[in-house]
Design a protein around this motif. Structure first.
Motif, PDB file in Angstrom:
ATOM      1  N   LEU A  88     -35.509  28.459   3.489  1.00 57.26           N
ATOM      2  CA  LEU A  88     -35.640  27.571   3.125  1.00 57.26           C
ATOM      3  C   LEU A  88     -36.819  26.560   3.818  1.00 57.26           C
ATOM      4  O   LEU A  88     -37.582  25.903   3.658  1.00 57.26           O
ATOM      5  CB  LEU A  88     -34.086  26.705   4.352  1.00 57.26           C
ATOM      6  CG  LEU A  88     -33.951  25.271   4.414  1.00 57.26           C
ATOM      7  CD1 LEU A  88     -33.518  24.003   3.413  1.00 57.26           C
ATOM      8  CD2 LEU A  88     -33.235  25.682   5.953  1.00 57.26           C
ATOM      9  N   ILE A 100     -34.656  25.574  -1.607  1.00 54.91           N
ATOM     10  CA  ILE A 100     -33.736  25.130  -0.727  1.00 54.91           C
ATOM     11  C   ILE A 100     -32.210  25.081  -1.460  1.00 54.91           C
ATOM     12  O   ILE A 100     -31.221  25.224  -0.697  1.00 54.91           O
ATOM     13  CB  ILE A 100     -33.798  23.641  -0.920  1.00 54.91           C
ATOM     14  CG1 ILE A 100     -35.656  23.563   0.065  1.00 54.91           C
ATOM     15  CG2 ILE A 100     -32.863  22.661   0.015  1.00 54.91           C
ATOM     16  CD1 ILE A 100     -36.054  21.653   0.140  1.00 54.91           C
ATOM     17  N   TRP A 103     -30.144  28.238   0.134  1.00 51.98           N
ATOM     18  CA  TRP A 103     -29.771  28.149   1.888  1.00 51.98           C
ATOM     19  C   TRP A 103     -28.287  27.613   1.778  1.00 51.98           C
ATOM     20  O   TRP A 103     -27.334  27.703   2.698  1.00 51.98           O
ATOM     21  CB  TRP A 103     -30.413  27.361   2.550  1.00 51.98           C
ATOM     22  CG  TRP A 103     -30.089  27.090   3.709  1.00 51.98           C
ATOM     23  CD1 TRP A 103     -30.646  28.018   4.591  1.00 51.98           C
ATOM     24  CD2 TRP A 103     -29.910  26.146   4.302  1.00 51.98           C
ATOM     25  NE1 TRP A 103     -29.961  27.485   5.694  1.00 51.98           N
ATOM     26  CE2 TRP A 103     -29.290  26.435   5.494  1.00 51.98           C
ATOM     27  CE3 TRP A 103     -29.146  24.700   3.880  1.00 51.98           C
ATOM     28  CZ2 TRP A 103     -28.743  25.487   6.656  1.00 51.98           C
ATOM     29  CZ3 TRP A 103     -28.206  23.951   4.683  1.00 51.98           C
ATOM     30  CH2 TRP A 103     -28.795  24.227   6.048  1.00 51.98           C
ATOM     31  N   LYS A 157     -29.345  18.149   4.637  1.00 46.50           N
ATOM     32  CA  LYS A 157     -30.246  19.145   3.283  1.00 46.50           C
ATOM     33  C   LYS A 157     -29.646  18.026   1.986  1.00 46.50           C
ATOM     34  O   LYS A 157     -30.047  17.804   1.745  1.00 46.50           O
ATOM     35  CB  LYS A 157     -29.717  20.634   3.315  1.00 46.50           C
ATOM     36  CG  LYS A 157     -29.891  20.826   4.657  1.00 46.50           C
ATOM     37  CD  LYS A 157     -31.734  20.869   5.057  1.00 46.50           C
ATOM     38  CE  LYS A 157     -32.412  22.256   5.942  1.00 46.50           C
ATOM     39  NZ  LYS A 157     -31.233  21.486   7.089  1.00 46.50           N
TER      40      LYS A 157
END
Length: 177
Positions: A88, A100, A103, A157
Motif C-alpha cells: 500500500l 492499493i 491492500w 482508502k
C-alpha cells in the motif's frame, strides 16, 4: 492491467467539509503507517501469548494445541497485513491504484480470518475456564477497537481510489475529445 493516468498530484486533491480540509494522500499514508504499527503490535502480543501458554500447557489441558494454532493464525494474518501495508505504501508513493487494491482486499480477508481465530481461541479457553476470563474481555475489546479503526482507514482508502479513478477517467475523456 491498464493503469490510470493522473495529471494532478495528490497534494492538489483535498476534500473540504466544513471547518477542515482532508488531504487524501496524507490520510492514506497515515492509514498505512497505522496498519503497519498495529500489525507489528499484534504479532508481538500474540507471540508473547504463545510463549506464556507454553508455561501453562497443563492448565489448558486438551485444548492447548487448538489455542496455539489459533494464535499462530492471528500472527500469520497480521504478517500478511503487514506485507499488504508495505505494498500500500508503495502504491501511494508511486500513485498506482493497482498496488492499493490488494491492500483493501487483503485487509477485508485477513480481518475476517483473524476474527474467526480470535473467537475460536476464546471459545476453547473459556471451555476450560468455564467463564469468560478478563484476558478474553481485553482481547475482544482490543480487536473491536482495531476493527472500527481499520474500517475507517479502509473507507479513506476507498475514497482515495474513487477520487483517483474519477480524475483518471476525466483525463482520458479530455484526451478523447
Amino acid at each position: 492491467m491498464k493503469s490510470t493516468t493522473v495529471l494532478y498530484r495528490y497534494n492538489d486533491i483535498s476534500r473540504k467539509n466544513g471547518f477542515y480540509s482532508l488531504n487524501i494522500r496524507h490520510a492514506a499514508i497515515t492509514g498505512a503507517i497505522y496498519t503497519l504499527n498495529i500489525s507489528v503490535l499484534v504479532v508481538l502480543i500474540y507471540s508473547w501469548m504463545i510463549s506464556s501458554n507454553m508455561k501453562n500447557a497443563v492448565h489448558l489441558q486438551d485444548v492447548f494445541y487448538g489455542v496455539q494454532i489459533a494464535y499462530s493464525a492471528v500472527i500469520g494474518t497480521n504478517l500478511f497485513i503487514f506485507a499488504a501495508s508495505v505494498i500500500l505504501l508503495l502504491g501511494i508513493v508511486k500513485e498506482r491504484v493497482s498496488l492499493i487494491v490488494p491492500w483493501i482486499v487483503g485487509l477485508i480477508t485477513f480481518m475476517a480470518l483473524e476474527a474467526v481465530a480470535i473467537v475460536y481461541s476464546n471459545v476453547l479457553r473459556d471451555h476450560v475456564n468455564k467463564k469468560f476470563d478478563s484476558f478474553c474481555k481485553i482481547e475482544v475489546t482490543f480487536y473491536l477497537i482495531r476493527a472500527v479503526l481499520n474500517v475507517s482507514v479502509e473507507s479513506i482508502k476507498r475514497d482515495k481510489i474513487l477520487q483517483y479513478g474519477a480524475i483518471g477517467s476525466n483525463v482520458e475523456r479530455s484526451r478523447n475529445h
